[in-house]
Design a protein around this motif. Structure first.
Motif, PDB file in Angstrom:
ATOM      1  N   SER A 329      34.947  53.039  25.041  1.00 45.03           N
ATOM      2  CA  SER A 329      35.264  52.239  26.233  1.00 45.03           C
ATOM      3  C   SER A 329      34.213  52.283  27.340  1.00 45.03           C
ATOM      4  CB  SER A 329      36.629  52.640  26.791  1.00 45.03           C
ATOM      5  OG  SER A 329      36.910  53.977  26.558  1.00 45.03           O
ATOM      6  N   GLN A 332      29.118  54.132  26.287  1.00 44.86           N
ATOM      7  CA  GLN A 332      28.173  55.153  25.823  1.00 44.86           C
ATOM      8  C   GLN A 332      28.214  55.235  24.298  1.00 44.86           C
ATOM      9  OE1 GLN A 332      26.071  57.022  27.362  1.00 44.86           O
ATOM     10  NE2 GLN A 332      26.671  57.065  29.512  1.00 44.86           N
TER      11      GLN A 332
ATOM     12  N   ASP B   5      45.911  51.642  25.676  1.00 41.48           N
ATOM     13  CA  ASP B   5      44.854  50.689  26.027  1.00 41.48           C
ATOM     14  C   ASP B   5      44.551  50.662  27.531  1.00 41.48           C
ATOM     15  OD1 ASP B   5      44.493  49.994  23.421  1.00 41.48           O
ATOM     16  OD2 ASP B   5      46.004  48.407  23.478  1.00 41.48           O
ATOM     17  N   ARG B   8      42.257  53.263  28.546  1.00 40.01           N
ATOM     18  CA  ARG B   8      40.890  53.242  28.005  1.00 40.01           C
ATOM     19  C   ARG B   8      40.164  51.997  28.489  1.00 40.01           C
ATOM     20  NH1 ARG B   8      42.299  55.046  21.772  1.00 40.01           N
ATOM     21  NH2 ARG B   8      43.298  56.972  22.401  1.00 40.01           N
ATOM     22  N   PRO B  10      37.778  49.586  29.864  1.00 34.15           N
ATOM     23  CA  PRO B  10      36.373  49.804  30.231  1.00 34.15           C
ATOM     24  C   PRO B  10      36.078  49.481  31.700  1.00 34.15           C
ATOM     25  CG  PRO B  10      36.531  48.514  28.213  1.00 34.15           C
ATOM     26  CD  PRO B  10      37.913  48.628  28.758  1.00 34.15           C
ATOM     27  N   CYS B  13      37.355  52.283  33.836  1.00 33.86           N
ATOM     28  CA  CYS B  13      36.491  53.455  33.622  1.00 33.86           C
ATOM     29  C   CYS B  13      35.201  53.316  34.430  1.00 33.86           C
ATOM     30  CB  CYS B  13      36.140  53.607  32.142  1.00 33.86           C
ATOM     31  SG  CYS B  13      37.508  54.158  31.130  1.00 33.86           S
ATOM     32  N   ARG B  14      34.589  52.158  34.336  1.00 34.55           N
ATOM     33  CA  ARG B  14      33.302  51.978  35.031  1.00 34.55           C
ATOM     34  C   ARG B  14      33.473  52.064  36.546  1.00 34.55           C
ATOM     35  NH1 ARG B  14      31.684  49.135  30.362  1.00 34.55           N
ATOM     36  NH2 ARG B  14      32.738  47.209  30.926  1.00 34.55           N
ATOM     37  N   VAL B  17      33.786  55.711  37.449  1.00 30.15           N
ATOM     38  CA  VAL B  17      32.475  56.373  37.379  1.00 30.15           C
ATOM     39  C   VAL B  17      31.676  56.054  38.637  1.00 30.15           C
ATOM     40  CG1 VAL B  17      30.241  56.371  36.191  1.00 30.15           C
ATOM     41  CG2 VAL B  17      32.359  56.503  34.861  1.00 30.15           C
ATOM     42  N   LEU B  42      34.150  64.379  25.703  1.00 27.06           N
ATOM     43  CA  LEU B  42      32.964  64.239  24.857  1.00 27.06           C
ATOM     44  C   LEU B  42      33.048  63.006  23.973  1.00 27.06           C
ATOM     45  CD1 LEU B  42      32.507  67.972  23.942  1.00 27.06           C
ATOM     46  CD2 LEU B  42      30.944  66.596  25.267  1.00 27.06           C
ATOM     47  N   MET B  43      34.254  62.733  23.467  1.00 27.48           N
ATOM     48  CA  MET B  43      34.429  61.603  22.559  1.00 27.48           C
ATOM     49  C   MET B  43      34.099  60.295  23.265  1.00 27.48           C
ATOM     50  SD  MET B  43      37.922  60.854  20.596  1.00 27.48           S
ATOM     51  CE  MET B  43      38.443  59.210  20.205  1.00 27.48           C
ATOM     52  N   HIS B  44      34.419  60.196  24.543  1.00 33.10           N
ATOM     53  CA  HIS B  44      34.158  58.955  25.267  1.00 33.10           C
ATOM     54  C   HIS B  44      32.826  58.995  26.021  1.00 33.10           C
ATOM     55  CE1 HIS B  44      37.962  57.054  24.295  1.00 33.10           C
ATOM     56  NE2 HIS B  44      38.499  58.245  24.417  1.00 33.10           N
ATOM     57  N   GLY B  45      32.095  60.085  25.886  1.00 35.41           N
ATOM     58  CA  GLY B  45      30.779  60.161  26.508  1.00 35.41           C
ATOM     59  C   GLY B  45      30.837  60.313  28.019  1.00 35.41           C
ATOM     60  N   GLN B  48      28.132  62.489  29.490  1.00 36.04           N
ATOM     61  CA  GLN B  48      26.826  61.815  29.626  1.00 36.04           C
ATOM     62  C   GLN B  48      26.825  60.901  30.841  1.00 36.04           C
ATOM     63  OE1 GLN B  48      25.141  59.995  25.879  1.00 36.04           O
ATOM     64  NE2 GLN B  48      27.225  60.355  25.185  1.00 36.04           N
ATOM     65  N   GLU B  49      27.931  60.189  30.987  1.00 32.37           N
ATOM     66  CA  GLU B  49      28.054  59.205  32.060  1.00 32.37           C
ATOM     67  C   GLU B  49      27.917  59.875  33.424  1.00 32.37           C
ATOM     68  OE1 GLU B  49      28.064  55.511  32.896  1.00 32.37           O
ATOM     69  OE2 GLU B  49      28.796  55.829  30.865  1.00 32.37           O
ATOM     70  N   PRO B 222      40.322  58.392  28.876  1.00 31.40           N
ATOM     71  CA  PRO B 222      39.201  58.343  29.818  1.00 31.40           C
ATOM     72  C   PRO B 222      39.609  58.004  31.259  1.00 31.40           C
ATOM     73  CG  PRO B 222      38.879  56.775  27.998  1.00 31.40           C
ATOM     74  CD  PRO B 222      40.068  57.600  27.661  1.00 31.40           C
ATOM     75  N   LEU B 226      38.736  60.569  34.216  1.00 28.46           N
ATOM     76  CA  LEU B 226      37.870  60.140  35.314  1.00 28.46           C
ATOM     77  C   LEU B 226      38.634  60.146  36.629  1.00 28.46           C
ATOM     78  CD1 LEU B 226      36.006  57.270  33.439  1.00 28.46           C
ATOM     79  CD2 LEU B 226      34.927  59.292  34.449  1.00 28.46           C
TER      80      LEU B 226
END
Lengths: 348, 363
Positions: A329, A332, B5, B8, B10, B13-14, B17, B42-45, B48-49, B222, B226
């Motif tokens: 989602s 990444q 859903d 999750r 997107p 999430c963004r 972030v 970790l699964m959703h990164g 890293q983000e 996520p 977040l």
């Protein structure tokens, strides 16, 4: 039915008429009766006189030969049973090798006291699956083992197919190639798990167990240059992609949003903490084609019942972070792990 | 799919972030307590983000990881006895004891069976009175109501062939131990959503106040994670330390009162050795005396064994956030998912397994 004159005394059969006894596997009259009665639905010209081997006439110079054993538990599950699975599974191994499935052998290893009625049901299912797949069962064997030496029924089938759509294989995958899947994933493994554990989910996921040959044949017919094909059985789509990534040393990237998963399957996976990408399919394959062929291949696949919901799920890129990666989602790219050990033993 | 859903999404999430990045005036160190959260991050990164803005420390919330090796050894010794069956959740199967795992013991002839619910273990015992069934009761507060019910059900059925190895652990004492340790770097906690579903979060009020550390209860998707991180950042920026619930769809302040009643009837709090961490005061549960006939340790005269950690595994350092899994010298070399040196590489909630699954190749 048995039309031989009955001159001898009937053999003792433990007094259990509805069950297979050790005597059924000892080569005597009971063995012949078992073969005649139970295997009657499979009859074809090769089985008429029950010879030791089948003589076959192939129309192709190149043959593909494969074998697989089936030990699934339970024997019956939503969407199939060990019999249909033993036909589709081996026929699919031929199909994804680019071969038209023609002939199968059938070996049954039966635990003493197995129900004749269930065996008849399974043989009928084998016959039906062979008919749908257009393959003949041309030779076989039956063994009965003492109670406890096998878990009810094991089946082995070996298959011969005629090569019609040779593929270069995953070693030749290159940047830009696209990855398709022919239908919703994870159905078979979950259907078996839920049936085995009696998890009582409603509606239950149904196995996708089916013959993939019509999809392969349609690709051949349309002149699509398939680069690699593989049915996503044990280890699911993730295992196929890891094998391919190792073979071509590129990274295979999946788009999580694009992966087709039925709501029943998805719900069950969320509940059980399983990744549908790790779960076996038995009538769904992964196909890799060059970029320019992908749209046509999808159109062709969608015209065939077994692959009517085919979609693109990813592509091949230059090796980056991991052999297989998935975009979830947040956008990444995250490595997709290879299944380690079976979360669900004895699903096929 | 509802409840998945939307968490999750997107776009959401963004946006979260971006808000976290805009709100944080410096890099903060946040510990997610539960292994389920670690895997989600970790699964959703998400790690890293948020690289450079949030340092995530992975907490002790993997019950399989902290179950002492000697409890596993005890389970193994029982499964090898004549007419004994050890019943367990699948996660425990591969975790190494001192010399063997339950899976290896099963391969050598031990009778080990897997269930999804402790009540299934009771049913097994009911259906075969000729065998002794021992359920391996592991888990944080999340799993305690079900194992407590199993004991009560076995009692009401009058079963004499059912007992449990109780290795339950309590999460808050472990969080206290982490805060009390020297050189603790944790500035805020993401508290474990499923533990709080049972326990509520009232008990964190004093914890947050005592240690001056924000505690935010989150779920595992996520958007949950977040949102929890954003709440931590906002508190840290404002210099406050309070408890917030970002998992409202599952968690209530007082928890699940009926579940807590059953747990309290069945279990008493006790000091408990945690694998890799040592004895944690009030860190575990034991069966109350009323139910002692269901305590496998008493029923089968368990002999206390000295604690021997068989491998050089640095699980203690990992479970307390002192090192990341990838900073362990054995990670990915001697210690892999196929050849685990310790429990965090094995369990589906283990931090090392999370890195091996979702992040190994980006190290």
């Amino acid at each position: 039915m048995n039309d031989e004159p009955s001159l001898s005394c009937p053999l003792p059969d433990d007094g259990r008429d509805g069950e297979i006894s050790l005597a059924h596997g000892e080569g005597g009259r009971l063995t012949r009766e078992l073969l005649r009665d139970l295997l009657a639905p499979l009859q074809n010209e090769h089985l008429v006189s029950l010879p030791d081997g089948a003589t076959l006439t192939a129309s192709s110079e190149q043959l593909v030969f494969t074998t697989d054993s089936y030990v699934v538990t339970p024997l019956f599950f939503p969407g199939g049973d060990i019999g249909s699975l033993a036909v589709f599974g081996t026929a699919n191994d031929l199909a994804v090798s680019g071969a038209r499935p023609r002939w199968l052998s059938l070996s049954l290893i039966i635990e003493e006291r197995f129900s004749k009625r269930e065996l008849a049901r399974i043989v009928a299912s084998i016959a039906q699956a062979a008919l749908t797949t257009n393959v003949q069962i041309v030779t076989g064997d039956t063994k009965v083992v003492p109670r406890g030496a096998a878990d009810r029924l094991f089946i082995n089938t070996a298959g011969i197919g005629e090569l019609t759509l040779p593929t270069p294989g995953p070693g030749k995958l290159e940047e830009g190639d696209r990855i398709l899947v022919t239908g919703p994933i994870g159905q078979h493994g979950l259907a078996v798990l839920i049936a085995r554990e009696g998890l009582g989910l409603d509606p239950v996921p149904v196995s996708d167990s089916a013959s993939l040959w019509p999809a392969v044949d349609a690709l051949r017919d349309a002149g699509i240059q398939v680069k690699a094909m593989r049915d996503a059985t044990r280890g699911g789509v993730a295992a196929v992609l890891h094998e391919w990534a190792d073979a071509c040393s590129q990274t295979l990237v999946l788009e999580a949003e694009a992966i087709p998963i039925r709501p029943t399957c998805r719900g069950a996976c969320e509940l059980l903490g399983l990744d549908p990408l790790h779960i076996a399919c038995e009538g769904t394959m992964v196909v890799a084609v060059a970029d320019k062929e992908a749209d046509k291949a999808l159109r062709v696949l969608r015209d065939v019942a077994v692959s009517h919901s085919a979609v693109e799920i990813g592509s091949v890129v230059e090796r980056r972070i991991a052999p297989v990666a998935i975009r979830r989602s947040l956008g990444q790219l995250v490595p997709l792990d290879e299944p380690t050990g079976a979360p669900l033993p004895r699903i096929c | 799919m509802k409840y998945v859903d939307e968490y999750r999404n997107p776009q959401i999430c963004r946006r979260l972030v971006a808000e976290i990045r805009a709100s944080a005036s410096r890099c903060y160190t946040i510990m997610e307590v539960c292994g389920g959260q670690t895997h989600g991050l970790l699964m959703h990164g998400i790690d890293q983000e948020l690289d450079g803005v949030i340092e995530l420390l992975h907490g002790p919330g993997c019950p399989v990881c902290v179950t002492p090796a000697e409890d596993i050894d005890f389970a193994i010794s029982l499964c090898q006895r004549e007419r004994f069956t050890v019943v367990t959740f699948g996660d425990m199967l591969r975790v190494p004891g001192t010399t063997l795992s339950l899976r290896e013991a099963r391969a050598r002839g031990g009778d080990v069976r897997l269930v999804y619910s402790p009540l299934d273990a009771v049913q097994l015992a009911k259906s075969d009175p000729s065998r002794e069934f021992v359920f391996f009761a592991v888990g944080f507060e999340t799993t305690t109501p079900a194992t407590a019910l199993a004991v009560q059900q076995a009692a009401s059925l009058g079963l004499e062939n059912f007992s449990m190895i109780v290795a339950h652990v309590r999460v808050q004492p472990a969080m206290e131990a982490i805060m009390d340790a020297d050189a603790c770097r944790v500035e805020a906690f993401l508290a474990a959503g499923h533990v709080c579903t049972v326990n509520g979060y009232a008990s964190y009020d004093r914890f947050a106040e005592r240690y001056r550390v924000p505690v935010v209860v989150t779920g595992f998707e996520p958007v949950d994670l977040l949102g929890g991180i954003l709440s931590c950042v906002l508190q840290l920026e404002q210099g406050v330390a309070k408890v917030e619930n970002r998992y409202e769809r599952s968690v209530h302040h007082a928890g699940n009162i009926e579940a807590l009643r059953v747990v309290d009837e069945t279990y008493a709090i006790c000091d408990q050795p945690w694998r890799g961490l040592g004895k944690i005061p009030n860190g575990g549960l034991r069966l109350r005396d009323h139910w002692r006939q269901f305590d496998a340790a008493q029923k089968f005269s368990r002999v206390a064994m000295p604690i021997v950690e068989p491998t050089p595994c640095r699980s203690g350092d990992v479970l307390t956030g002192r090192i990341r899994p990838t900073e362990c010298e054995y990670f990915g070399r001697e210690c892999t998912q196929d050849t685990p040196l310790g429990a965090p590489m094995v369990s589906s909630e283990g931090a090392c397994a999370a890195y091996a699954r979702h992040a190994r190749q980006r190290v």
